[in-house]
Design an enzyme around this catalytic site. Structure first.
Site, mmCIF file in Angstrom:
data_model
loop_
_atom_site.group_PDB
_atom_site.id
_atom_site.type_symbol
_atom_site.label_atom_id
_atom_site.label_comp_id
_atom_site.label_asym_id
_atom_site.label_seq_id
_atom_site.Cartn_x
_atom_site.Cartn_y
_atom_site.Cartn_z
ATOM 1 N N CYS A 12 -65.544 9.097 32.905
ATOM 2 C CA CYS A 12 -65.904 8.463 32.098
ATOM 3 C C CYS A 12 -66.935 9.722 31.236
ATOM 4 O O CYS A 12 -66.783 10.848 32.063
ATOM 5 C CB CYS A 12 -67.182 7.652 32.832
ATOM 6 S SG CYS A 12 -68.423 8.459 33.279
ATOM 7 N N HIS A 43 -70.279 10.726 43.236
ATOM 8 C CA HIS A 43 -70.147 10.584 43.838
ATOM 9 C C HIS A 43 -68.998 10.869 44.334
ATOM 10 O O HIS A 43 -67.648 9.940 44.372
ATOM 11 C CB HIS A 43 -69.965 9.183 44.437
ATOM 12 C CG HIS A 43 -71.776 8.592 45.255
ATOM 13 N ND1 HIS A 43 -72.407 7.982 44.168
ATOM 14 C CD2 HIS A 43 -72.131 9.769 45.923
ATOM 15 C CE1 HIS A 43 -73.965 7.614 44.690
ATOM 16 N NE2 HIS A 43 -73.814 8.555 46.158
ATOM 17 N N HIS A 81 -76.978 10.222 38.108
ATOM 18 C CA HIS A 81 -77.576 9.399 38.681
ATOM 19 C C HIS A 81 -78.441 9.017 37.625
ATOM 20 O O HIS A 81 -79.522 7.819 37.848
ATOM 21 C CB HIS A 81 -77.263 9.223 40.240
ATOM 22 C CG HIS A 81 -75.906 9.469 40.794
ATOM 23 N ND1 HIS A 81 -76.629 10.431 40.981
ATOM 24 C CD2 HIS A 81 -75.641 8.583 40.607
ATOM 25 C CE1 HIS A 81 -74.422 10.618 41.666
ATOM 26 N NE2 HIS A 81 -74.098 9.216 41.334
ATOM 27 N N CYS A 103 -76.759 10.562 33.119
ATOM 28 C CA CYS A 103 -76.043 9.898 31.788
ATOM 29 C C CYS A 103 -77.326 9.717 31.204
ATOM 30 O O CYS A 103 -78.171 9.321 31.405
ATOM 31 C CB CYS A 103 -75.663 9.194 32.832
ATOM 32 S SG CYS A 103 -74.454 7.899 31.445
ATOM 33 N N GLU A 133 -78.920 6.533 41.998
ATOM 34 C CA GLU A 133 -79.750 5.675 40.816
ATOM 35 C C GLU A 133 -80.832 4.637 40.366
ATOM 36 O O GLU A 133 -82.068 4.556 40.082
ATOM 37 C CB GLU A 133 -78.408 5.088 39.787
ATOM 38 C CG GLU A 133 -79.122 4.448 38.385
ATOM 39 C CD GLU A 133 -77.651 4.339 37.520
ATOM 40 O OE1 GLU A 133 -76.540 3.880 37.767
ATOM 41 O OE2 GLU A 133 -78.121 3.059 36.714
ATOM 42 N N THR A 166 -75.982 0.344 36.645
ATOM 43 C CA THR A 166 -75.052 0.407 34.901
ATOM 44 C C THR A 166 -73.586 0.308 35.631
ATOM 45 O O THR A 166 -73.392 0.504 34.802
ATOM 46 C CB THR A 166 -74.992 2.083 34.627
ATOM 47 O OG1 THR A 166 -74.655 2.921 36.077
ATOM 48 C CG2 THR A 166 -76.278 2.483 33.287
ATOM 49 N N CYS A 194 -72.346 -0.475 31.951
ATOM 50 C CA CYS A 194 -73.168 0.820 30.495
ATOM 51 C C CYS A 194 -71.286 0.616 30.787
ATOM 52 O O CYS A 194 -70.053 0.033 30.986
ATOM 53 C CB CYS A 194 -72.453 2.262 31.627
ATOM 54 S SG CYS A 194 -71.087 2.449 32.091
ATOM 55 N N SER A 222 -68.806 6.286 46.279
ATOM 56 C CA SER A 222 -68.426 5.863 44.447
ATOM 57 C C SER A 222 -69.240 4.531 44.385
ATOM 58 O O SER A 222 -68.400 3.906 44.856
ATOM 59 C CB SER A 222 -67.771 6.838 43.716
ATOM 60 O OG SER A 222 -67.510 5.780 42.390
ATOM 61 N N SER A 267 -65.768 8.727 38.326
ATOM 62 C CA SER A 267 -66.076 10.140 39.142
ATOM 63 C C SER A 267 -65.017 10.160 39.568
ATOM 64 O O SER A 267 -64.326 11.548 39.816
ATOM 65 C CB SER A 267 -67.027 9.971 39.640
ATOM 66 O OG SER A 267 -67.206 9.342 40.725
HETATM 67 S S1 SF4 Z 1 -73.970 5.440 33.931
HETATM 68 FE FE1 SF4 Z 1 -72.246 5.940 34.928
HETATM 69 S S2 SF4 Z 1 -70.748 5.361 34.504
HETATM 70 FE FE2 SF4 Z 1 -71.663 4.687 33.300
HETATM 71 S S3 SF4 Z 1 -71.125 6.669 31.409
HETATM 72 FE FE3 SF4 Z 1 -73.146 7.485 32.486
HETATM 73 S S4 SF4 Z 1 -72.151 8.219 34.776
HETATM 74 FE FE4 SF4 Z 1 -71.133 7.499 33.301
#
Ligand code: SF4
Length: 284
Positions: A12, A43, A81, A103, A133, A166, A194, A222, A267
């Site tokens: 992602c 992860h 995270h 992120c 997270e 997420t 997400c 993960s 990931s």
């Molecule tokens: S929240 Fe996690 S899975 Fe979603 S875009 Fe961000 S890093 Fe990627």
């Protein structure tokens, strides 16, 4: 044997951005050394190992406070995270060079929670216990209540927000919300699955239909890979294997398998997926 590759799948934007930020500091000779990472960037053992080979020291992400206390100078990388304000401030006060790769989608969850706490809300956080997270979110305030999908919520402040990790299965969030709302109609939902997670889950559900087995390629630790496996098994009733590398194919019996569907986690590097597909095409 037919191989169906699910689209979209794989890495992602949040993970790609975190990797890019680290590559940039590694190339910059002025980056203060040593360079530490607080827990695993994502992860995925292969990605983390590559960074370790380039000199990054991975600190224990389960003991964040002690880990920061144990270092006095250099650079500290916070992972995608997210991190609590307490740990961030600790690193800041020690004068460490901070590279925060959180992120933006995780940061958005933090900001919603902070704003709602200021308004006097009770926060119910649906997340995986011990996941970084979740730990980052719980570190924001002692008033945040961690719950799981089976939570049976009792008397709640009339100002209550349900919010989530997420990378959870998006249907799990909706199902729990409906259950809570039936008893407590005033509870509000901030669905923070997400977009990358949601798109990959929806694509997997639609495009794995009709396959004999499915492979989710990614790290067993993960959460988004585990979520993909769970929804394919629960909803499409297809035997699904979460595998990390080519040698994991050994555990699968390919007899009578005509169609394999393949997806991968947020990931998972594309090179690993390509290697496994090539192996399947050549040797299975
Ligand atoms: S929240 Fe996690 S899975 Fe979603 S875009 Fe961000 S890093 Fe990627």
């Amino acid at each position: 044997m037919i191989i169906k590759t699910v689209t979209p799948q794989g890495m992602c934007g949040g993970v790609a951005s975190a990797i890019k930020q680290i590559e940039t500091i590694l190339q910059n000779p002025e980056t203060p050394k040593p360079i530490y990472m607080l827990g695993s960037l994502v992860h995925n053992k292969i990605i983390v190992k590559q960074f370790q080979e380039q000199g990054i020291i991975v600190l224990d992400g389960n003991k964040k406070e002690a880990a920061i206390e144990s270092i006095s100078f250099g650079t500290i990388i916070f992972t995608a995270h997210g991190i609590s304000d307490k740990i961030y401030d600790l690193a800041f006060k020690k004068g460490l060079n901070i590279i925060d790769t959180t992120c933006p989608k995780v940061l958005k969850t933090h900001n919603i929670i902070k704003a709602k706490l200021k308004e006097g809300y009770h926060i119910l956080f649906l997340g995986v216990k011990g996941h970084p997270e979740t730990e980052g979110i719980l570190g924001l305030s002692e008033k945040i209540q961690l719950i799981d999908e089976n939570a049976d919520i009792l008397p709640i402040n009339y100002k209550t927000l349900l919010i989530n990790q997420t990378t959870l299965p998006y249907k799990q969030v909706q199902t729990l919300y409906e259950k809570i709302k039936a008893k407590h109609p005033f509870v509000e939902l901030a669905d923070e699955v997400c977009s990358a997670t949601r798109q990959r889950q929806k694509a997997a559900l639609k495009q794995t239909k009709g396959a004999d087995i499915c492979l989710v390629i990614g790290d067993v630790m993960s959460n988004n890979c585990q979520a993909l496996k769970k929804i394919i098994e629960d909803e499409n009733k297809i035997t699904t294997y979460l595998i990390e590398k080519i040698t994991d194919l050994k555990m699968i019996d390919f007899k009578n398998i005509n169609v394999i569907a393949i997806t991968s986690g947020a990931s998972t590097p594309k090179t690993i997926v390509d290697d496994i597909i090539n192996e399947l095409k050549t040797n299975k």
